[in-house]
Design an enzyme around this catalytic site. Structure first.
Site, PDB file in Angstrom:
ATOM      1  N   LYS A   8      66.165  28.583  28.451  1.00  0.00           N
ATOM      2  CA  LYS A   8      67.475  28.565  27.743  1.00  0.00           C
ATOM      3  C   LYS A   8      67.600  28.807  26.336  1.00  0.00           C
ATOM      4  O   LYS A   8      68.062  29.672  25.891  1.00  0.00           O
ATOM      5  CB  LYS A   8      68.125  27.250  28.174  1.00  0.00           C
ATOM      6  CG  LYS A   8      68.566  26.799  29.586  1.00  0.00           C
ATOM      7  CD  LYS A   8      68.944  25.594  29.646  1.00  0.00           C
ATOM      8  CE  LYS A   8      68.361  24.307  29.269  1.00  0.00           C
ATOM      9  NZ  LYS A   8      66.904  24.187  29.829  1.00  0.00           N
ATOM     10  N   ARG A  83      75.261  18.366  30.215  1.00  0.00           N
ATOM     11  CA  ARG A  83      74.258  17.890  31.060  1.00  0.00           C
ATOM     12  C   ARG A  83      74.541  16.801  32.055  1.00  0.00           C
ATOM     13  O   ARG A  83      73.544  16.289  32.893  1.00  0.00           O
ATOM     14  CB  ARG A  83      72.842  17.453  30.013  1.00  0.00           C
ATOM     15  CG  ARG A  83      71.770  18.561  30.126  1.00  0.00           C
ATOM     16  CD  ARG A  83      70.740  17.718  28.914  1.00  0.00           C
ATOM     17  NE  ARG A  83      69.363  18.072  29.109  1.00  0.00           N
ATOM     18  CZ  ARG A  83      68.971  19.089  27.859  1.00  0.00           C
ATOM     19  NH1 ARG A  83      69.843  19.592  27.025  1.00  0.00           N
ATOM     20  NH2 ARG A  83      67.829  19.102  28.058  1.00  0.00           N
ATOM     21  N   ARG A 122      54.754  25.484  25.445  1.00  0.00           N
ATOM     22  CA  ARG A 122      55.779  25.838  24.513  1.00  0.00           C
ATOM     23  C   ARG A 122      55.247  25.356  23.070  1.00  0.00           C
ATOM     24  O   ARG A 122      54.719  24.399  22.771  1.00  0.00           O
ATOM     25  CB  ARG A 122      56.915  24.987  24.917  1.00  0.00           C
ATOM     26  CG  ARG A 122      58.019  25.030  23.788  1.00  0.00           C
ATOM     27  CD  ARG A 122      59.383  24.883  24.094  1.00  0.00           C
ATOM     28  NE  ARG A 122      59.679  23.488  24.773  1.00  0.00           N
ATOM     29  CZ  ARG A 122      60.722  23.035  25.295  1.00  0.00           C
ATOM     30  NH1 ARG A 122      61.668  24.002  25.480  1.00  0.00           N
ATOM     31  NH2 ARG A 122      60.748  22.000  25.803  1.00  0.00           N
ATOM     32  N   ARG A 155      56.466  19.988  20.759  1.00  0.00           N
ATOM     33  CA  ARG A 155      57.364  18.927  20.950  1.00  0.00           C
ATOM     34  C   ARG A 155      56.595  17.609  21.782  1.00  0.00           C
ATOM     35  O   ARG A 155      55.985  17.838  22.686  1.00  0.00           O
ATOM     36  CB  ARG A 155      58.641  19.444  21.813  1.00  0.00           C
ATOM     37  CG  ARG A 155      59.545  20.148  20.921  1.00  0.00           C
ATOM     38  CD  ARG A 155      60.664  20.847  21.693  1.00  0.00           C
ATOM     39  NE  ARG A 155      61.227  20.076  22.645  1.00  0.00           N
ATOM     40  CZ  ARG A 155      62.303  20.583  23.513  1.00  0.00           C
ATOM     41  NH1 ARG A 155      62.685  21.571  23.159  1.00  0.00           N
ATOM     42  NH2 ARG A 155      62.903  19.563  24.252  1.00  0.00           N
ATOM     43  N   ARG A 166      61.603  14.189  32.388  1.00  0.00           N
ATOM     44  CA  ARG A 166      62.632  15.159  32.052  1.00  0.00           C
ATOM     45  C   ARG A 166      63.200  16.005  33.521  1.00  0.00           C
ATOM     46  O   ARG A 166      64.332  16.183  33.513  1.00  0.00           O
ATOM     47  CB  ARG A 166      62.495  16.093  31.034  1.00  0.00           C
ATOM     48  CG  ARG A 166      62.502  15.229  29.701  1.00  0.00           C
ATOM     49  CD  ARG A 166      61.665  16.103  28.476  1.00  0.00           C
ATOM     50  NE  ARG A 166      62.238  17.302  28.531  1.00  0.00           N
ATOM     51  CZ  ARG A 166      61.734  18.345  27.851  1.00  0.00           C
ATOM     52  NH1 ARG A 166      60.379  18.403  27.794  1.00  0.00           N
ATOM     53  NH2 ARG A 166      62.326  19.569  27.558  1.00  0.00           N
TER      54      ARG A 166
HETATM   55  P1  ADP Z   1      64.420  25.501  27.623  1.00  0.00           P
HETATM   56  O1  ADP Z   1      65.446  25.607  26.367  1.00  0.00           O
HETATM   57  O2  ADP Z   1      65.003  26.002  28.687  1.00  0.00           O
HETATM   58  O3  ADP Z   1      63.909  24.209  27.802  1.00  0.00           O
HETATM   59  P2  ADP Z   1      62.572  27.430  26.219  1.00  0.00           P
HETATM   60  O4  ADP Z   1      63.216  28.596  26.183  1.00  0.00           O
HETATM   61  O5  ADP Z   1      62.333  26.539  25.036  1.00  0.00           O
HETATM   62  O6  ADP Z   1      63.331  26.669  27.577  1.00  0.00           O
HETATM   63  O7  ADP Z   1      61.495  28.039  26.770  1.00  0.00           O
HETATM   64  C1  ADP Z   1      60.399  27.356  27.465  1.00  0.00           C
HETATM   65  C2  ADP Z   1      58.978  27.963  27.139  1.00  0.00           C
HETATM   66  O8  ADP Z   1      58.915  28.947  27.980  1.00  0.00           O
HETATM   67  C3  ADP Z   1      58.822  28.470  25.666  1.00  0.00           C
HETATM   68  O9  ADP Z   1      57.345  28.188  25.331  1.00  0.00           O
HETATM   69  C4  ADP Z   1      58.905  29.945  25.781  1.00  0.00           C
HETATM   70  O10 ADP Z   1      58.275  30.778  24.889  1.00  0.00           O
HETATM   71  C5  ADP Z   1      58.611  30.245  27.205  1.00  0.00           C
HETATM   72  N1  ADP Z   1      59.314  31.190  27.877  1.00  0.00           N
HETATM   73  C6  ADP Z   1      60.700  31.312  27.939  1.00  0.00           C
HETATM   74  N2  ADP Z   1      61.164  32.498  28.397  1.00  0.00           N
HETATM   75  C7  ADP Z   1      59.658  32.881  29.247  1.00  0.00           C
HETATM   76  C8  ADP Z   1      59.391  34.105  30.103  1.00  0.00           C
HETATM   77  N3  ADP Z   1      60.690  34.908  30.794  1.00  0.00           N
HETATM   78  N4  ADP Z   1      58.364  34.118  30.470  1.00  0.00           N
HETATM   79  C9  ADP Z   1      57.078  33.187  30.081  1.00  0.00           C
HETATM   80  N5  ADP Z   1      57.433  32.181  29.354  1.00  0.00           N
HETATM   81  C10 ADP Z   1      58.860  32.105  28.897  1.00  0.00           C
HETATM   82  P1  AMP Z   2      66.438  20.364  24.968  1.00  0.00           P
HETATM   83  O1  AMP Z   2      65.932  20.734  23.632  1.00  0.00           O
HETATM   84  O2  AMP Z   2      67.470  20.913  25.461  1.00  0.00           O
HETATM   85  O3  AMP Z   2      65.493  20.308  25.727  1.00  0.00           O
HETATM   86  O4  AMP Z   2      66.787  18.669  24.726  1.00  0.00           O
HETATM   87  C1  AMP Z   2      65.903  17.841  24.202  1.00  0.00           C
HETATM   88  C2  AMP Z   2      66.351  16.419  24.409  1.00  0.00           C
HETATM   89  O5  AMP Z   2      67.554  16.233  23.734  1.00  0.00           O
HETATM   90  C3  AMP Z   2      66.557  15.975  25.782  1.00  0.00           C
HETATM   91  O6  AMP Z   2      65.345  15.642  26.691  1.00  0.00           O
HETATM   92  C4  AMP Z   2      67.690  14.663  25.598  1.00  0.00           C
HETATM   93  O7  AMP Z   2      66.952  13.501  25.173  1.00  0.00           O
HETATM   94  C5  AMP Z   2      68.504  15.352  24.314  1.00  0.00           C
HETATM   95  N1  AMP Z   2      69.733  16.233  24.696  1.00  0.00           N
HETATM   96  C6  AMP Z   2      69.673  17.225  24.506  1.00  0.00           C
HETATM   97  N2  AMP Z   2      71.063  17.666  25.062  1.00  0.00           N
HETATM   98  C7  AMP Z   2      71.552  16.595  25.559  1.00  0.00           C
HETATM   99  C8  AMP Z   2      72.503  16.364  26.368  1.00  0.00           C
HETATM  100  N3  AMP Z   2      73.790  17.386  26.328  1.00  0.00           N
HETATM  101  N4  AMP Z   2      73.053  15.077  27.049  1.00  0.00           N
HETATM  102  C9  AMP Z   2      72.069  14.194  26.412  1.00  0.00           C
HETATM  103  N5  AMP Z   2      70.724  14.188  25.738  1.00  0.00           N
HETATM  104  C10 AMP Z   2      70.600  15.755  25.448  1.00  0.00           C
END
Ligand code: ADP
Ligand code: AMP
Length: 212
Positions: A8, A83, A122, A155, A166
């Protein structure tokens, strides 16, 4: 929408730039508050560390304030919000008060094994927030952001124990929103596997009917 690790944040960055709207990521806002040691950051910390959601009231108030900022007046892309069902109904109300409506909800579809591979590798830039992956999307110099030269870090909530929690929280609290937005006719799902650029192209194609 999509589970943790679906991509995302990665896609939101490209799509927001493509649409010329701000990307509003609740996770990013919580992490920025945490880094600055604000009261909001301290409150969010204990939930984030254990893979739980920050309480709805706190999150909803934060988003309401963010949407009132001038850069959100001409559209925005939400990443990681809503969420929960109460967050989604609060969002509908906020948008109605602003006289706008959601155009579309994009769902990134990826299976569980792939999100675990993505989360475990990541890496995030401490300086500019750009998201990398040590194997799938590595920077040219390990540990250093290609975009700004900042230091990359893993992270805390990407540790395997927290990841499992999660994913459970996603299935319990967030996945029901897929039906909620499906019933409103707003949901568009795309295959989020394969290279990042391919997913971005699929996302752009999916958004085109909505003026994207
Ligand atoms: P989210 O915001 O949904 O938690 P992220 O955008 O942070 O996910 O992506 C999670 C991990 O997956 C990151 O390390 C990112 O670089 C990797 N990633 C994202 N898109 C792809 C893809 N299409 N193929 C492989 N790895 C990806
Ligand atoms: P994310 O960066 O989207 O993976 O979010 C990291 C963490 O932030 C989550 O695991 C939650 O603890 C908190 N968080 C982010 N967005 C929300 C939301 N919309 N509602 C509640 N907690 C959130």
């Amino acid at each position: 929408m999509g589970p943790p690790g679906a991509g995302k944040g990665t896609q939101a960055e490209f799509i927001a730039a493509h649409l010329a709207v701000p990307k509003i990521s609740t996770g990013d806002i919580f992490r920025a508050n945490l880094a600055q040691g604000t009261p909001l950051g301290l409150e969010a910390k204990r939930y984030m560390e254990s893979g739980q959601l920050v309480p709805d009231e706190v999150t909803i108030n934060m988003v309401r304030e963010r949407l009132a900022e001038p850069d959100a007046a001409h559209g925005f892309l939400l990443d990681g919000f809503p969420r929960t069902l109460p967050q989604a109904t609060a969002l509908d109300k906020m948008l109605a008060d602003m006289g706008v409506a959601l155009d579309v909800v994009l769902e990134l579809v990826v299976d569980n094994d792939e999100v675990i591979r993505r989360l475990s590798g990541r890496r995030t830039c401490r300086n500019c927030g750009k998201i990398w992956h040590e194997a799938f999307d590595p920077p040219s110099r390990p540990g250093i952001c290609d975009r700004c030269g900042g230091e990359l870090y893993q992270r805390d909530d990407d540790k395997p124990e927290t990841v499992a929690e999660r994913l459970r929280v996603y299935a319990r609290d967030t996945a029901p929103l897929i039906d909620f937005y499906g019933a409103q006719g707003k949901l568009v799902g795309i295959d989020a596997t394969g290279p990042v650029e391919d997913v971005t192209e699929r996302a752009k194609d999916a958004l085109r009917p909505y003026g994207g």
